[in-house]
Design an enzyme around this catalytic site. Structure first.
Site, PDB file in Angstrom:
ATOM      1  N   CYS A 102     -11.581  -3.175  -1.172  1.00  0.00           N
ATOM      2  CA  CYS A 102     -10.130  -2.947  -1.190  1.00  0.00           C
ATOM      3  C   CYS A 102      -9.773  -2.052  -0.012  1.00  0.00           C
ATOM      4  CB  CYS A 102      -9.716  -2.284  -2.505  1.00  0.00           C
ATOM      5  SG  CYS A 102      -7.934  -1.999  -2.596  1.00  0.00           S
ATOM      6  N   GLU A 153      -6.371  -5.095  -4.295  1.00  0.00           N
ATOM      7  CA  GLU A 153      -4.939  -5.004  -4.603  1.00  0.00           C
ATOM      8  C   GLU A 153      -4.406  -6.445  -4.608  1.00  0.00           C
ATOM      9  OE1 GLU A 153      -2.058  -2.877  -5.226  1.00  0.00           O
ATOM     10  OE2 GLU A 153      -1.310  -4.944  -5.231  1.00  0.00           O
ATOM     11  N   SER A 184      -1.814  -5.940 -11.777  1.00  0.00           N
ATOM     12  CA  SER A 184      -1.741  -4.495 -11.604  1.00  0.00           C
ATOM     13  C   SER A 184      -1.701  -4.181 -10.115  1.00  0.00           C
ATOM     14  CB  SER A 184      -2.973  -3.864 -12.246  1.00  0.00           C
ATOM     15  OG  SER A 184      -3.056  -2.519 -11.882  1.00  0.00           O
ATOM     16  N   SER A 207      -0.151   1.003 -11.045  1.00  0.00           N
ATOM     17  CA  SER A 207      -1.115   2.108 -11.056  1.00  0.00           C
ATOM     18  C   SER A 207      -0.383   3.345 -10.577  1.00  0.00           C
ATOM     19  CB  SER A 207      -2.267   1.818 -10.094  1.00  0.00           C
ATOM     20  OG  SER A 207      -2.899   0.626 -10.422  1.00  0.00           O
ATOM     21  N   LEU A 208       0.029   4.157 -11.494  1.00  0.00           N
ATOM     22  CA  LEU A 208       0.876   5.309 -11.152  1.00  0.00           C
ATOM     23  C   LEU A 208       0.003   6.535 -10.823  1.00  0.00           C
ATOM     24  CD1 LEU A 208       4.006   5.798 -11.163  1.00  0.00           C
ATOM     25  CD2 LEU A 208       3.613   7.035 -13.292  1.00  0.00           C
ATOM     26  N   HIS A 209      -0.707   7.005 -11.815  1.00  0.00           N
ATOM     27  CA  HIS A 209      -1.713   8.066 -11.682  1.00  0.00           C
ATOM     28  C   HIS A 209      -1.207   9.435 -11.234  1.00  0.00           C
ATOM     29  CE1 HIS A 209      -4.164   4.694 -12.491  1.00  0.00           C
ATOM     30  NE2 HIS A 209      -4.226   4.235 -11.270  1.00  0.00           N
ATOM     31  N   CYS A 325     -12.814   0.579 -15.835  1.00  0.00           N
ATOM     32  CA  CYS A 325     -11.753   0.746 -14.841  1.00  0.00           C
ATOM     33  C   CYS A 325     -12.172   1.663 -13.715  1.00  0.00           C
ATOM     34  CB  CYS A 325     -10.511   1.366 -15.496  1.00  0.00           C
ATOM     35  SG  CYS A 325      -9.588   0.213 -16.408  1.00  0.00           S
TER      36      CYS A 325
HETATM   37  S1  SF4 Z   1      -7.512   1.587  -7.464  1.00  0.00           S
HETATM   38 FE1  SF4 Z   1      -6.969  -0.532  -6.974  1.00  0.00          FE
HETATM   39  S2  SF4 Z   1      -5.736  -0.333  -5.107  1.00  0.00           S
HETATM   40 FE2  SF4 Z   1      -6.813   1.620  -5.324  1.00  0.00          FE
HETATM   41  S3  SF4 Z   1      -8.705   1.365  -4.083  1.00  0.00           S
HETATM   42 FE3  SF4 Z   1      -9.184   0.775  -6.223  1.00  0.00          FE
HETATM   43  S4  SF4 Z   1      -8.926  -1.446  -6.257  1.00  0.00           S
HETATM   44 FE4  SF4 Z   1      -7.825  -0.687  -4.438  1.00  0.00          FE
END
Ligand code: SF4
Length: 333
Positions: A102, A153, A184, A207-209, A325
């Site tokens: 990613c 993503e 997502s 994905s807020l976080h 996750c």
């Molecule tokens: S959380 Fe999702 S967008 Fe962020 S680096 Fe990991 S795979 Fe990519």
């Protein structure tokens, strides 16, 4: 294995053969053309030679043997990860990857640490579905939900993801309702707007976080391109146009985003936004950060609840096989 390749191999055959072949692969889930008894022997031989149905994969099942992850070997030698989550109510959710690695490099994510290799083609996305559909068929079960929450993503690979979704949703193929498919994203605003115009309206998860731009940028550097207020305005628009609820994923990372202050800030951000729900996820360790303890998680959750925010805590699957996750990085031990 793609529809285009099937078409190519079946050139010169009666047109109904293609329809039969598609059904055999996507509905009957055959893994060997030998089982295509509706085809004459000579055609089966030709298909066997020109179009393998074999999916090379390493399967790692979780302790209870009902959930797990698979590392799928692609034709060019690269590998991609996908997971299966069997819920207590019997549903089987498949988590799909859309890219190898990613490019967005979120600090807490094992995939982000791998860097980016390439986008997956739509057929490589579908192979992940076929793999789990075959696995479940052997247990007389089916895929109930598909979530694009694996490696990558998905909105950076928009066309392939939506091409795959057409197959996943097609009543003559996988027949999974659009309400049971979710994408997502960290929040690519233009692509979310584009999703509104898709014929198949899938669920949106963000994905807020973090409850503010400063903290979000710190742990998700790419989010600097997407201001939170603008992002939420865009997802408000998505809700208005699709009438769907939007899920906000919030990983709870010890000492980073799990304080009372952040819970209150998140509550303020969502004030009056009734069609959102927050999915709290205890962070799965990938090396850099630590997960919040259960007491902190409960406090965080209670603050949101007291402020009228819809909130759930996600059950963690596949930790024992590095398939939870944020852990997907082709790791096996
Ligand atoms: S959380 Fe999702 S967008 Fe962020 S680096 Fe990991 S795979 Fe990519």
């Amino acid at each position: 294995m793609t529809i285009e390749k099937l078409q190519e191999v079946l050139t010169g055959e009666a047109s109904f053969r293609l329809k039969q072949a598609i059904k055999l692969v996507f509905v009957d889930l055959i893994s060997d053309w030998e089982d295509a008894s509706v085809f004459p022997l000579v055609l089966r031989e030709k298909l066997k030679q020109d179009l393998s149905l074999d999916i090379k994969a390493d399967l790692f099942l979780s302790k209870e043997q009902k959930s797990g992850k698979a590392i799928i070997h692609l034709v060019d030698g690269l590998k991609v990860e996908t997971t299966l989550m069997n819920h207590k109510d019997g549903r089987n959710t498949v988590c799909i990857s859309s890219q190898i690695g990613c490019p967005l490099a979120c600090k807490f994510c094992a995939t982000g640490k791998m860097g980016f290799t390439r986008n997956l083609d739509y057929s490589e996305i579908l192979i992940q579905i076929i793999f789990w559909a075959r696995f479940l068929k052997n247990k007389n079960e089916k895929i109930s939900n598909v979530v694009f929450m694996g490696m990558g993503e998905p909105l950076l690979n928009y066309d392939n993801v939506f091409k795959a979704i057409k197959f996943i949703n097609d009543p003559d193929l996988f027949n999974i309702s659009s309400r049971k498919i979710a994408i997502s994203t960290i929040g690519l605003i233009n692509e979310i707007k584009k999703m509104v115009n898709e014929r198949i309206k899938v669920d949106l998860a963000i994905s807020l976080h973090a409850p503010n731009d400063f903290l979000r940028r710190k742990i998700m550097p790419y989010s600097e391109n997407y201001q939170l207020e603008k992002l939420l305005d865009t997802s408000d628009f998505y809700i208005k146009k699709t009438n769907r609820r939007v899920m906000l994923e919030y990983l709870l990372i010890k000492g980073v985003n799990d304080s009372q202050k952040e819970a209150l800030e998140l509550s303020r951000l969502l004030l009056g936004r009734k069609l959102y729900f927050v999915n709290l996820i205890k962070y799965n360790e990938t090396g850099s950060f630590k997960p919040s303890d259960q007491k902190t998680i409960n406090n965080f959750k209670n603050i949101l609840l007291r402020n009228g925010i819809n909130v759930i805590e996600r059950y963690r699957f596949n930790q024992d096989v590095f398939g939870a996750c944020g852990q997907l990085a082709l790791k096996t031990t």
